[in-house]
Motif scaffolding. Structure first.
Motif, PDB file in Angstrom:
ATOM      1  N   TRP A  81       0.797  -1.232   0.000  1.00 36.85           N
ATOM      2  CA  TRP A  81       0.000   0.000   0.000  1.00 36.85           C
ATOM      3  C   TRP A  81       0.827   1.278   0.000  1.00 36.85           C
ATOM      4  O   TRP A  81       0.562   2.195  -0.768  1.00 36.85           O
ATOM      5  N   LEU A  82       1.787   1.351   0.889  1.00 34.01           N
ATOM      6  CA  LEU A  82       2.540   2.599   1.018  1.00 34.01           C
ATOM      7  C   LEU A  82       3.921   2.510   0.381  1.00 34.01           C
ATOM      8  O   LEU A  82       4.746   3.398   0.551  1.00 34.01           O
ATOM      9  N   GLY A  83       4.158   1.436  -0.387  1.00 31.71           N
ATOM     10  CA  GLY A  83       5.505   1.208  -0.900  1.00 31.71           C
ATOM     11  C   GLY A  83       5.650   1.371  -2.399  1.00 31.71           C
ATOM     12  O   GLY A  83       6.734   1.189  -2.928  1.00 31.71           O
ATOM     13  N   THR A  84       4.572   1.693  -3.116  1.00 33.97           N
ATOM     14  CA  THR A  84       4.734   1.951  -4.555  1.00 33.97           C
ATOM     15  C   THR A  84       4.158   3.324  -4.871  1.00 33.97           C
ATOM     16  O   THR A  84       3.352   3.875  -4.120  1.00 33.97           O
ATOM     17  N   LYS A  85       4.588   3.821  -6.014  1.00 30.78           N
ATOM     18  CA  LYS A  85       4.216   5.177  -6.412  1.00 30.78           C
ATOM     19  C   LYS A  85       2.692   5.341  -6.506  1.00 30.78           C
ATOM     20  O   LYS A  85       2.120   6.297  -5.988  1.00 30.78           O
ATOM     21  N   PHE A  86       2.051   4.385  -7.171  1.00 28.95           N
ATOM     22  CA  PHE A  86       0.616   4.492  -7.417  1.00 28.95           C
ATOM     23  C   PHE A  86      -0.193   4.266  -6.150  1.00 28.95           C
ATOM     24  O   PHE A  86      -1.045   5.081  -5.771  1.00 28.95           O
ATOM     25  N   THR A  87       0.099   3.155  -5.443  1.00 27.18           N
ATOM     26  CA  THR A  87      -0.726   2.805  -4.280  1.00 27.18           C
ATOM     27  C   THR A  87      -0.531   3.771  -3.103  1.00 27.18           C
ATOM     28  O   THR A  87      -1.459   3.972  -2.317  1.00 27.18           O
ATOM     29  N   SER A  88       0.643   4.352  -2.995  1.00 28.70           N
ATOM     30  CA  SER A  88       0.849   5.257  -1.853  1.00 28.70           C
ATOM     31  C   SER A  88      -0.013   6.511  -1.994  1.00 28.70           C
ATOM     32  O   SER A  88      -0.666   6.933  -1.035  1.00 28.70           O
ATOM     33  N   LEU A  89      -0.057   7.076  -3.213  1.00 29.60           N
ATOM     34  CA  LEU A  89      -0.898   8.263  -3.420  1.00 29.60           C
ATOM     35  C   LEU A  89      -2.372   7.881  -3.301  1.00 29.60           C
ATOM     36  O   LEU A  89      -3.171   8.616  -2.693  1.00 29.60           O
ATOM     37  N   LEU A  90      -2.711   6.705  -3.843  1.00 31.91           N
ATOM     38  CA  LEU A  90      -4.100   6.240  -3.753  1.00 31.91           C
ATOM     39  C   LEU A  90      -4.501   6.059  -2.285  1.00 31.91           C
ATOM     40  O   LEU A  90      -5.596   6.469  -1.865  1.00 31.91           O
ATOM     41  N   SER A  91      -3.601   5.478  -1.487  1.00 26.84           N
ATOM     42  CA  SER A  91      -3.904   5.244  -0.070  1.00 26.84           C
ATOM     43  C   SER A  91      -4.157   6.564   0.657  1.00 26.84           C
ATOM     44  O   SER A  91      -5.118   6.683   1.433  1.00 26.84           O
ATOM     45  N   VAL A  92      -3.301   7.535   0.394  1.00 27.41           N
ATOM     46  CA  VAL A  92      -3.468   8.837   1.052  1.00 27.41           C
ATOM     47  C   VAL A  92      -4.798   9.468   0.629  1.00 27.41           C
ATOM     48  O   VAL A  92      -5.534  10.024   1.459  1.00 27.41           O
ATOM     49  N   GLY A 129       5.897  12.058   2.248  1.00 23.99           N
ATOM     50  CA  GLY A 129       6.091  12.528   0.866  1.00 23.99           C
ATOM     51  C   GLY A 129       6.605  11.429  -0.058  1.00 23.99           C
ATOM     52  O   GLY A 129       6.645  11.603  -1.267  1.00 23.99           O
ATOM     53  N   GLY A 130       6.991  10.304   0.508  1.00 26.37           N
ATOM     54  CA  GLY A 130       7.573   9.229  -0.288  1.00 26.37           C
ATOM     55  C   GLY A 130       6.558   8.154  -0.637  1.00 26.37           C
ATOM     56  O   GLY A 130       5.376   8.357  -0.387  1.00 26.37           O
ATOM     57  N   PRO A 131       6.972   7.051  -1.193  1.00 26.31           N
ATOM     58  CA  PRO A 131       8.347   6.771  -1.598  1.00 26.31           C
ATOM     59  C   PRO A 131       8.742   7.612  -2.813  1.00 26.31           C
ATOM     60  O   PRO A 131       7.881   7.912  -3.641  1.00 26.31           O
ATOM     61  N   GLY A 132      10.001   7.934  -2.896  1.00 28.19           N
ATOM     62  CA  GLY A 132      10.425   8.899  -3.915  1.00 28.19           C
ATOM     63  C   GLY A 132       9.746  10.228  -3.617  1.00 28.19           C
ATOM     64  O   GLY A 132       9.675  10.647  -2.473  1.00 28.19           O
ATOM     65  N   ARG A 133       9.222  10.833  -4.659  1.00 30.07           N
ATOM     66  CA  ARG A 133       8.456  12.063  -4.440  1.00 30.07           C
ATOM     67  C   ARG A 133       6.980  11.816  -4.743  1.00 30.07           C
ATOM     68  O   ARG A 133       6.244  12.733  -5.077  1.00 30.07           O
ATOM     69  N   SER A 134       6.540  10.555  -4.587  1.00 30.84           N
ATOM     70  CA  SER A 134       5.219  10.172  -5.087  1.00 30.84           C
ATOM     71  C   SER A 134       4.051  10.774  -4.317  1.00 30.84           C
ATOM     72  O   SER A 134       2.943  10.824  -4.837  1.00 30.84           O
ATOM     73  N   THR A 135       4.241  11.182  -3.081  1.00 32.00           N
ATOM     74  CA  THR A 135       3.101  11.763  -2.342  1.00 32.00           C
ATOM     75  C   THR A 135       3.413  13.152  -1.794  1.00 32.00           C
ATOM     76  O   THR A 135       2.630  13.696  -1.005  1.00 32.00           O
ATOM     77  N   ILE A 136       4.511  13.708  -2.206  1.00 25.32           N
ATOM     78  CA  ILE A 136       4.854  15.034  -1.665  1.00 25.32           C
ATOM     79  C   ILE A 136       3.859  16.071  -2.196  1.00 25.32           C
ATOM     80  O   ILE A 136       3.433  16.000  -3.346  1.00 25.32           O
TER      81      ILE A 136
END
Lengths: 290, 437
Positions: free
Chosen positions: A149-160, A238-245
């Motif tokens: 959930w919080l470890g890939t670019k797509f799912t982390s933003l989706l989770s938030v 804001g991570g992973p990477g800059r995916s949720t910043i």
């Protein structure tokens, strides 16, 4: 003094307290932000004028670019979803559950609203944990694969986004519910006489009557979405990477971690411009209905 | 008109009285001196009676903030009594730590003495917010303190190190390793790869090597990246601190090593991208992790959880190397009582108080010769024999954004979106831009 002048003077006197407060707490800070955006400023030392340096830096800053993109995606996903969801739930509650169960559902959905965002973020981080989280444990029980959930670019933003919707929906639901209760019953009765089914009643009566409230909900939701910070700060940093910043997170990091108050002011102005533009567009879209 | 004039006069008089600007009688020269002298002596007498105010900001080390507060209040009460000081101890939570200092110092409500970690210090020095300590440190102090060099920044002694230690060490669950036929914690990069492969094959349900790539704080790099960089012979910043020094073959080797652990050898799992430090510790306690790099404080607690653990201080490749914390006390420039503030700093780091601190709040190695070793016994040899390989971060102003950019780019690399070369070059380019600003 003529009567008209006297009246005008009284008018100015009446709005004076609000005007003074707005000037002190809104206009002056905005003007100061504008000034600081042209300076190198760290709060402690006096600002030094740097011209357009901060603006030039902002154009090529990958953090600003990513945070703008994420903030837009977040807003585009969250605002319509929470608006539709809260409107539909409010409508169902108003029609089917005007009883104790309805009250219980409303209260339950309102609990996340009054809960601390830090608490909500922390709680959902536990629930969404890949190896130890309850959600993945449940998915495993029904034979599905774990989701990172919080470890890939797509799912982390989706989770938030989903957690934000979960937190906000109760608030907007209450506003919609109050609006629905204000709609005259006779409109529905007339609709029934004309043979309108529930779907048609919702589409042709409830939704048009709720347009002023929808405007409020969409505007509030948009501003909140543009200002999203604490939930992301706790859940992903804001991570992973800059995916949720997000933009506000970039402003915060620039101001309080990098101590570049001048540059943070520049990014703040960018946020202000976006909010003004989007609010104006919304105002135009809803101009006949509020 | 007369009525308005009299109101204005009364108003002016009132204003003068309130602002203490009413005209005073001008005394003759002699009386003037006498009055001044009397006033000075009465002022001194009053100052003698008044307590000097000192404010101390510390972060929490105990299990709850109240414990830390009462620890410092109790142990500094003698100092306060002897020096007629009214000491206010504030425990500043780790969250928003820099923000609290910035706003506190700006608003004039900051501390006289505070605790800072190395990444913060240069920025505050450049702002003129931290007072150099050179004039307060005596020769005797220099002989007693062990790590004064770590507080020597920009050519001056700016800090008094209070916590130097809590090294990031490679920990292994020996039961899990033994199950796979491995008897020792790996000591080199090649051994880690070999061990990881064996674990992956023989115990597929166990995570061979856990790394918390989902940890939000950039401090995660202290265990995730810097040790490997140093082990490859690389450095974080260039000598002139103008940019990250990661455009080097050494940095590429270290970065490629981590990339390969994830994508070539499958020793670091995809799930690592969501693990925080707490997740890794929870997984260690659940015996689901065979190897990881964690700090000494958390490693020492594994025994309490019934974990059969062992460790090596660091892996070696071209050289050894791992991170140790080097947090320090600072004196703020706007402190009104600098002599007393310096005395407070020395009292806090004295052998007696540090001994109690390391027994009651948190176990760390001693920072001065007047304290015995009071950290966990397991780490005594490491601190005694590997001092040269225990590295702190360089104090570089504006380093936060450079570290932040590096962390984000490395995360993207570990998600497969950037190559090691791209992750490094983007970080170097960004750091150059940020540090030049």
């Amino acid at each position: 003094m003529k009567n008209q002048q006297k009246q005008a003077l009284y008018g100015y006197l009446y709005i004076a307290p609000s005007l003074i407060l707005i000037s002190i707490f809104s206009l002056i800070p905005i003007l100061m932000t504008l000034y600081f955006s042209f300076t190198d400023y760290n709060i402690i030392q006096a600002p030094t004028f740097t011209g357009l340096k901060n603006y030039i830096r902002m154009l090529g800053d990958p953090f600003v670019v990513s945070s703008m993109k994420n903030t837009f995606i977040f807003t585009l996903f969250v605002v319509p979803t929470q608006t539709i969801l809260s409107m539909v739930i409010a409508s169902v509650l108003a029609q089917k559950f005007q009883n104790k169960l309805g009250g219980f559902i409303k209260s339950s959905l309102f609990i996340p609203v009054i809960s601390s965002t830090i608490l909500v973020g922390t709680l959902w981080s536990f629930l969404l944990a890949t190896d130890t989280g309850i959600i993945n444990t449940f998915l495993a029980l029904i034979g599905l694969d774990k989701v990172n959930w919080l470890g890939t670019k797509f799912t982390s933003l989706l989770s938030v986004c989903l957690v934000s919707i979960w937190k906000n929906v109760g608030y907007f639901l209450v506003i919609f519910y109050a609006g629905i209760m204000e709609i005259p019953k006779m409109l529905y009765e007339s609709g029934q006489v004309d043979g309108a089914n529930k779907y048609q009643q919702f589409w042709y009566i409830t939704m048009p009557m709720l347009k002023p409230i929808t405007f409020l909900v969409v505007t509030l939701g948009t501003i909140w979405s543009f200002q999203i910070f604490d939930l992301v700060y706790v859940m992903t940093g804001g991570g992973p990477g800059r995916s949720t910043i997000t933009l506000v997170m970039t402003i915060y990091n620039t101001a309080f971690k990098e101590f570049s108050m001048g540059y943070a002011s520049t990014i703040s102005l960018l946020l202000l411009v976006f909010i003004v533009i989007i609010s104006s567009i919304q105002k135009l879209l809803f101009k006949d209905n509020y | 008109m007369k009525k308005y004039l009299s109101i204005i006069m009364v108003g002016v008089l009132l204003l003068l009285t309130l602002t203490n600007c009413a005209p005073k009688e001008v005394p003759s020269d002699d009386t003037s001196k006498e009055t001044t002298s009397q006033s000075a002596s009465s002022s001194t007498a009053s100052q003698d009676k008044e307590k000097t105010e000192l404010v101390l900001w510390m972060p929490p080390f105990g299990t709850e903030d109240a414990l830390d507060k009462s620890f410092w209040e109790d142990n500094l009460s003698d100092f306060a009594t002897q020096n007629n000081v009214e000491l206010t101890v504030e425990i500043v939570p780790w969250g928003n730590y820099e923000e609290k200092y910035l706003t506190g110092i700006t608003s004039g409500s900051g501390p006289d003495v505070g605790y800072m970690y190395i990444e913060m210090i240069s920025d505050f020095i450049n702002m003129g917010a931290i007072e150099p300590l050179d004039s307060y440190i005596t020769q005797e102090d220099r002989e007693n303190y062990l790590y004064l060099d770590k507080g020597f920044i920009q050519g001056q002694q700016y800090t008094l190190p209070i916590i130097v230690g809590n090294a990031r060490i490679l920990v292994g669950n020996m039961d899990l390793l033994n199950d796979a036929g491995i008897t020792e914690v790996p000591t080199t990069w090649d051994e880690l790869i070999a061990t990881g492969k064996i674990l992956r094959e023989k115990t597929p349900d166990i995570i061979p090597f856990a790394q918390p790539w989902g940890e939000p704080a950039i401090g995660a790099l202290n265990s995730l990246y810097y040790p490997y960089l140093w082990q490859a012979g690389g450095e974080i910043f260039t000598d002139d601190a103008s940019k990250l020094a990661l455009d080097s073959p050494e940095a590429l080797e270290a970065t490629q090593f981590l990339y390969d652990l994830r994508f070539k050898h499958d020793i670091i799992s995809e799930n690592a991208m969501s693990y925080t430090n707490n997740d890794v510790i929870a997984l260690l306690n659940d015996e689901k992790v065979a190897l990881t790099v964690i700090d000494c404080t958390n490693a020492a607690k594994l025994g309490d959880q019934g974990i059969n653990w062992d460790f090596v201080p660091f892996l070696t490749n071209k050289s050894g190397g791992t991170f140790v914390a080097a947090d320090a006390l600072i004196m703020t420039s706007n402190s009104d009582n600098k002599e007393l503030a310096a005395k407070l700093m020395k009292t806090m780091t004295s052998g007696d108080i540090m001994t109690k601190f390391h027994h009651e709040l948190a176990m760390f190695p001693p920072v001065a010769k007047d304290e015995e070793y009071n950290d966990h016994a397991e780490f005594k040899d490491m601190y005694a024999n590997n001092a040269a390989d225990l590295r702190t971060l360089p104090a570089v102003a504006g380093s936060f954004k450079a570290y932040d950019s590096l962390y984000k780019n490395l995360q993207l690399m570990m998600m497969g979106e950037l190559s090691p070369e791209e992750a490094l070059s983007y970080s170097v380019e960004y750091s150059e831009n940020v540090l030049s600003n």
